[in-house]
Each structure stands twice: as C-alpha cells, then as structure tokens.
Design an enzyme around this catalytic site. Structure first.
Site, PDB file in Angstrom:
ATOM      1  N   GLY A  13      -1.118  -7.554   0.751  1.00  0.00           N
ATOM      2  CA  GLY A  13      -1.827  -6.936   1.865  1.00  0.00           C
ATOM      3  C   GLY A  13      -1.437  -5.481   2.017  1.00  0.00           C
ATOM      4  O   GLY A  13      -0.322  -5.087   1.642  1.00  0.00           O
TER       5      GLY A  13
ATOM      6  N   GLN B  74      -0.395   2.404   6.419  1.00  0.00           N
ATOM      7  CA  GLN B  74       0.648   2.475   5.383  1.00  0.00           C
ATOM      8  C   GLN B  74       0.365   3.561   4.355  1.00  0.00           C
ATOM      9  O   GLN B  74       1.264   3.990   3.641  1.00  0.00           O
ATOM     10  CB  GLN B  74       0.790   1.122   4.662  1.00  0.00           C
ATOM     11  CG  GLN B  74       1.400   0.046   5.535  1.00  0.00           C
ATOM     12  CD  GLN B  74       1.516  -1.258   4.774  1.00  0.00           C
ATOM     13  OE1 GLN B  74       0.548  -1.996   4.659  1.00  0.00           O
ATOM     14  NE2 GLN B  74       2.692  -1.538   4.236  1.00  0.00           N
TER      15      GLN B  74
ATOM     16  N   CYS C  75       7.050  -6.512   2.638  1.00  0.00           N
ATOM     17  CA  CYS C  75       6.145  -5.458   3.103  1.00  0.00           C
ATOM     18  C   CYS C  75       6.244  -4.293   2.129  1.00  0.00           C
ATOM     19  O   CYS C  75       7.349  -3.921   1.732  1.00  0.00           O
ATOM     20  CB  CYS C  75       6.554  -5.011   4.503  1.00  0.00           C
ATOM     21  SG  CYS C  75       5.526  -3.685   5.159  1.00  0.00           S
ATOM     22  N   LEU C  76       5.114  -3.724   1.759  1.00  0.00           N
ATOM     23  CA  LEU C  76       5.134  -2.617   0.796  1.00  0.00           C
ATOM     24  C   LEU C  76       5.826  -1.378   1.372  1.00  0.00           C
ATOM     25  O   LEU C  76       6.242  -0.503   0.620  1.00  0.00           O
ATOM     26  CB  LEU C  76       3.712  -2.268   0.349  1.00  0.00           C
ATOM     27  CG  LEU C  76       3.029  -3.369  -0.483  1.00  0.00           C
ATOM     28  CD1 LEU C  76       1.600  -2.976  -0.814  1.00  0.00           C
ATOM     29  CD2 LEU C  76       3.815  -3.661  -1.751  1.00  0.00           C
TER      30      LEU C  76
ATOM     31  N   HIS D 270       0.696 -10.019   9.938  1.00  0.00           N
ATOM     32  CA  HIS D 270       1.549  -8.931   9.443  1.00  0.00           C
ATOM     33  C   HIS D 270       0.762  -7.619   9.366  1.00  0.00           C
ATOM     34  O   HIS D 270       1.208  -6.580   9.852  1.00  0.00           O
ATOM     35  CB  HIS D 270       2.119  -9.317   8.070  1.00  0.00           C
ATOM     36  CG  HIS D 270       2.980  -8.263   7.460  1.00  0.00           C
ATOM     37  ND1 HIS D 270       4.342  -8.407   7.310  1.00  0.00           N
ATOM     38  CD2 HIS D 270       2.682  -7.028   6.980  1.00  0.00           C
ATOM     39  CE1 HIS D 270       4.834  -7.296   6.760  1.00  0.00           C
ATOM     40  NE2 HIS D 270       3.847  -6.456   6.545  1.00  0.00           N
ATOM     41  N   GLU D 271      -0.432  -7.686   8.765  1.00  0.00           N
ATOM     42  CA  GLU D 271      -1.229  -6.463   8.593  1.00  0.00           C
ATOM     43  C   GLU D 271      -1.735  -5.955   9.941  1.00  0.00           C
ATOM     44  O   GLU D 271      -1.797  -4.748  10.169  1.00  0.00           O
ATOM     45  CB  GLU D 271      -2.395  -6.699   7.632  1.00  0.00           C
ATOM     46  CG  GLU D 271      -1.984  -7.109   6.216  1.00  0.00           C
ATOM     47  CD  GLU D 271      -0.916  -6.228   5.597  1.00  0.00           C
ATOM     48  OE1 GLU D 271      -0.873  -5.020   5.899  1.00  0.00           O
ATOM     49  OE2 GLU D 271      -0.094  -6.752   4.824  1.00  0.00           O
TER      50      GLU D 271
ATOM     51  N   HIS E 163       0.637  -3.657  11.651  1.00  0.00           N
ATOM     52  CA  HIS E 163       0.636  -2.260  11.191  1.00  0.00           C
ATOM     53  C   HIS E 163      -0.344  -1.405  11.988  1.00  0.00           C
ATOM     54  O   HIS E 163      -0.099  -0.218  12.211  1.00  0.00           O
ATOM     55  CB  HIS E 163       0.272  -2.174   9.705  1.00  0.00           C
ATOM     56  CG  HIS E 163       1.404  -2.499   8.777  1.00  0.00           C
ATOM     57  ND1 HIS E 163       2.551  -1.742   8.731  1.00  0.00           N
ATOM     58  CD2 HIS E 163       1.555  -3.486   7.870  1.00  0.00           C
ATOM     59  CE1 HIS E 163       3.370  -2.261   7.817  1.00  0.00           C
ATOM     60  NE2 HIS E 163       2.799  -3.323   7.284  1.00  0.00           N
TER      61      HIS E 163
END
Ligand code: ZN
Length: 171
Positions: free
Chosen positions: A46, A51, A93-94, A135-136, A139
């Site tokens: 994701g 991000q 997480c990226l 999660h997304e 952000h």
C-alpha cells in the site's frame, strides 16, 4: 510513469492532513500511475499520496501474493462507513523501512470511496485488506504507526529510524 521518492519517518510532511481530491483528470490518473509504480518498486502492499509528498486524500493497495496476478485497488476520498471487531496484525510501512510492529485494528471495515473517474463505490473487507485500508487511511490524517504502539516501542522505533538516517547519510 515515474518512481517517486517515499518520505521516511520522522519527516514532518508525513504529519500533514491531506486535502480532498476535487479534479478527476489526467493529472490525477498520472499521479495514480506513479503511486502504483512506486509501490510495486518498493515493494509494498500500500502507498498513500502523502508518503510521496502529495497532500491529497488517496491511496493505492495491492495485496496479491507474489504468485498471484496484480490486483491494484485505488481509493480516492475514502471514508469508513462501518467498522467491527478487533484484530492484531504485524504491520510494516514504506515510510518505516525494516520496522514491523503489531498494531490493533478493526477486523472488518466498509469503505466508501471514489475511483479515478470520480464514481463512488463501496468495499467491505477483512483480514489483510481491512488492515491495509486502515493503515493507508491513517496516512491521510497524518497518523503513523508509531502513534498506535506503546511509548516504549515508539522510543525504539525513533531510535532505530534515526540510526538508519545517519547510516544512510554516510557515503
Ligand atoms: Zn504506511
């Protein structure tokens, strides 16, 4: 299409609350293409627009396994219309490369969102997709995984990310 740079914690720009998408045009579709390419290259399941330093309310998700065909999902201006149950899931997480922490989320969620053409749709998900959606979505609100773990773990992650920042900066 282009691979964009992914912001890493503790970059303050990850903390901005993103703005609604209002133009469903070619530049939005180009942004979605870049986000997908960036997510696949990372690789990750994701990626949210904040991000890559674009403060808009959208994210892409693809939870297909390595041996499965890709299954890109795009969520624009998402909202949760239902949440139920509780599940603990080890998340990555990226923006926190190499960090994995168990986080509690709703087990099942229903999301209403728009596609790249502005059409509304609704999805009910559980398991990994439900976790990824939550999660997304975080952000878009400027909320990060460190906000959902204990203070002790947060300190550990802070230290770990600072240490990596230093070692990345070395030639
Ligand atoms: Zn993330």
């Amino acid at each position: 299409m282009a691979i964009r740079t992914i912001l890493r914690y503790p970059d303050k720009r990850l903390r901005n609350k993103a703005l609604p998408v209002t133009a469903f045009d070619d530049s939005l579709r180009a942004l979605v293409d870049d986000m997908a390419e960036t997510m696949y290259a990372a690789p990750g399941v994701g990626l949210a627009a904040p991000q890559i330093c674009v403060s808009l309310r959208l994210f892409v998700i693809d939870i297909a396994g390595e041996d499965e065909p890709s299954d890109l999902k795009v969520f624009i201006n998402p909202t949760f219309t239902a949440k139920q149950g509780e599940i603990a899931w080890e998340e990555g997480c990226l923006s926190f490369p190499g960090i994995h922490e168990e986080i509690e989320r709703a087990e099942k969620v229903t999301v209403r969102a728009q596609d790249v053409h502005g059409n509304f749709f609704e999805v009910t998900a559980d398991g990994l997709l439900a976790v990824a959606l939550q999660h997304e979505y975080d952000h878009l609100e400027g909320t990060l995984m460190v906000d959902r773990v204990s203070l002790l773990k947060r300190r550990f992650i802070d230290r770990e990310m600072k240490r990596r920042q230093l070692s990345d900066a070395r030639p």
